[in-house]
Enzyme design. Structure first.
Site, PDB file in Angstrom:
ATOM      1  N   LYS A 151       0.847  -1.201   0.000  1.00  0.00           N
ATOM      2  CA  LYS A 151       0.000   0.000   0.000  1.00  0.00           C
ATOM      3  C   LYS A 151       0.886   1.257   0.000  1.00  0.00           C
ATOM      4  O   LYS A 151       0.677   2.190  -0.778  1.00  0.00           O
ATOM      5  CB  LYS A 151      -0.932  -0.016   1.222  1.00  0.00           C
ATOM      6  N   GLN A 211      -4.128  -1.305   9.779  1.00  0.00           N
ATOM      7  CA  GLN A 211      -4.121  -2.658   9.228  1.00  0.00           C
ATOM      8  C   GLN A 211      -4.697  -3.637  10.265  1.00  0.00           C
ATOM      9  O   GLN A 211      -4.273  -3.657  11.419  1.00  0.00           O
ATOM     10  CB  GLN A 211      -2.679  -3.062   8.838  1.00  0.00           C
ATOM     11  N   ASP A 221     -10.635   3.060   4.733  1.00  0.00           N
ATOM     12  CA  ASP A 221     -10.882   1.614   4.684  1.00  0.00           C
ATOM     13  C   ASP A 221     -12.373   1.307   4.867  1.00  0.00           C
ATOM     14  O   ASP A 221     -12.794   0.166   4.689  1.00  0.00           O
ATOM     15  CB  ASP A 221     -10.069   0.911   5.782  1.00  0.00           C
TER      16      ASP A 221
END
Ligand code: NAD
Length: 312
Positions: free
Chosen positions: A65, A109, A132
């Protein structure tokens, strides 16, 4: 419609849905629009990644990413934190990123270590930086029907992997409206949001999970199958309705002596055999994985455009 009959045998050969090519075209567009935003408004889209602990898969995902943000000439900040960080210290870092005007998107994450309450952490991300799409308010808005098209009611961001799955189904030319869709897996990060997105697009959706009875028969009814289980080659070719569109979200490492690393990645679907039955299918790697990253880049750009009041 997308299958061709092989000259050598009577099997159908599925159309391969090329996630890498689609992701590349999305990233090229994001790069161009990010440059325009920089030129016209002096805003460089910025993404902060937050990685807690040493999970090797998580490290790899965060690294790719970060690398992609740099390739697209956007701004990136990476926090790599010890597994035993306290929840309060983690929340303070997220609050600082929330207040940082150079950061438009914050990605924590998952999974987080067991001593940290995931929902508390996700809820600490400002809604407008939740690229996200896992903030409880964004998740709740996604779960409510008839909100996606209503500004102020729609989630500000849709989770990246599920959004990537829908883009791949669309790219295959598969009609979603009225289709029977079976999603295998009901996790908060993949199965459930994929099911909501399909429902919003008027598919008839069945969600399967580890307690589902007679899974092969349920899968056999599906025009669209999304497999998000985490078990290598779990979905068998003879479960799949001929001509169905198959999206394989799974990422599983298996030993492979022919590779220098001694291992390779495969999906949740028995791809080699399923491609002879399906109408269209995603490969692993090269299917959903690259789309997840492309959608994250798109969401980060969107967050920056909103910060510049360029879009709602
Ligand atoms: P998870 O472990 O949270 O959920 C797995 C789901 O599979 C659960 O809902 C469970 O009920 C279901 N399941 C387990 N055994 C089953 C069985 N025997 N029959 C039917 N259902 C069963 O996993 P996840 O986070 O949703 O991830 C799923 C897979 O997708 C993993 O391989 C993961 O690595 C991969 N993944 C890929 C991407 C990507 O970008 N390509 C992103 C996220 C996750």
């Amino acid at each position: 419609m997308f299958s061709v009959t092989s000259m050598a045998n009577d099997f159908m050969t599925a159309k391969l849905i090329d996630g890498k090519a689609l992701a590349d075209s999305i990233k090229a567009r994001v790069k161009e629009q990010a440059a325009q935003l920089q030129n016209s408004r002096g805003i460089t889209p910025g993404l902060a990644t937050v990685l807690v602990g040493e999970n090797p898969a998580s490290k790899t995902y965060v690294a790719s990413k970060q690398k992609t943000v740099q390739e697209l000439e956007m701004y990136s900040v990476g926090h790599t934190l010890p597994a035993d960080i306290s929840q309060n210290d983690l929340l303070n870092i997220i609050r600082d990123l929330g207040a940082d005007a150079k950061i438009h998107g914050i990605l924590v994450q998952l999974p987080l270590p067991a001593h940290i309450d995931q929902e508390t952490v996700l809820a600490a991300i400002p809604l407008e930086k939740d690229v996200d799409g896992f903030h409880p308010i964004n998740v709740g808005r996604l779960a409510m029907l008839k909100t996606l098209s209503v500004i102020n009611r729609a989630p500000l961001f849709v989770p990246c992997t599920p959004a990537g799955c829908l883009a791949l189904i669309d790219a295959s030319g598969t009609k979603i409206e009225g289709a029977r869709a079976v999603v295998i897996g009901r996790s908060n990060i993949v199965g459930l949001p994929v099911a909501f997105l399909l429902l919003h697009r008027n598919a008839t959706v069945t969600i399967c999970h580890s307690h589902t009875q007679n899974l092969p028969a349920v899968v056999g009814q599906a025009d669209i199958v999304v497999a998000a289980i985490g078990k290598p080659r779990f979905v068998q070719a003879d479960w799949i309705k001929p001509g169905a569109t198959v999206i394989d979200v799974g990422i599983n490492e298996i030993p492979d002596a022919t590779k220098k690393s001694g291992k390779r990645l495969i999906g949740d679907v028995d791809f080699e055999n399923a491609q002879n039955v399906a109408g269209a299918i995603t490969p692993v790697p090269g299917g959903v994985g690259p789309m997840t990253i492309a959608m994250l880049m798109q969401n980060t750009l969107t967050a920056a455009q909103r910060a510049g009041d360029l879009i709602a």
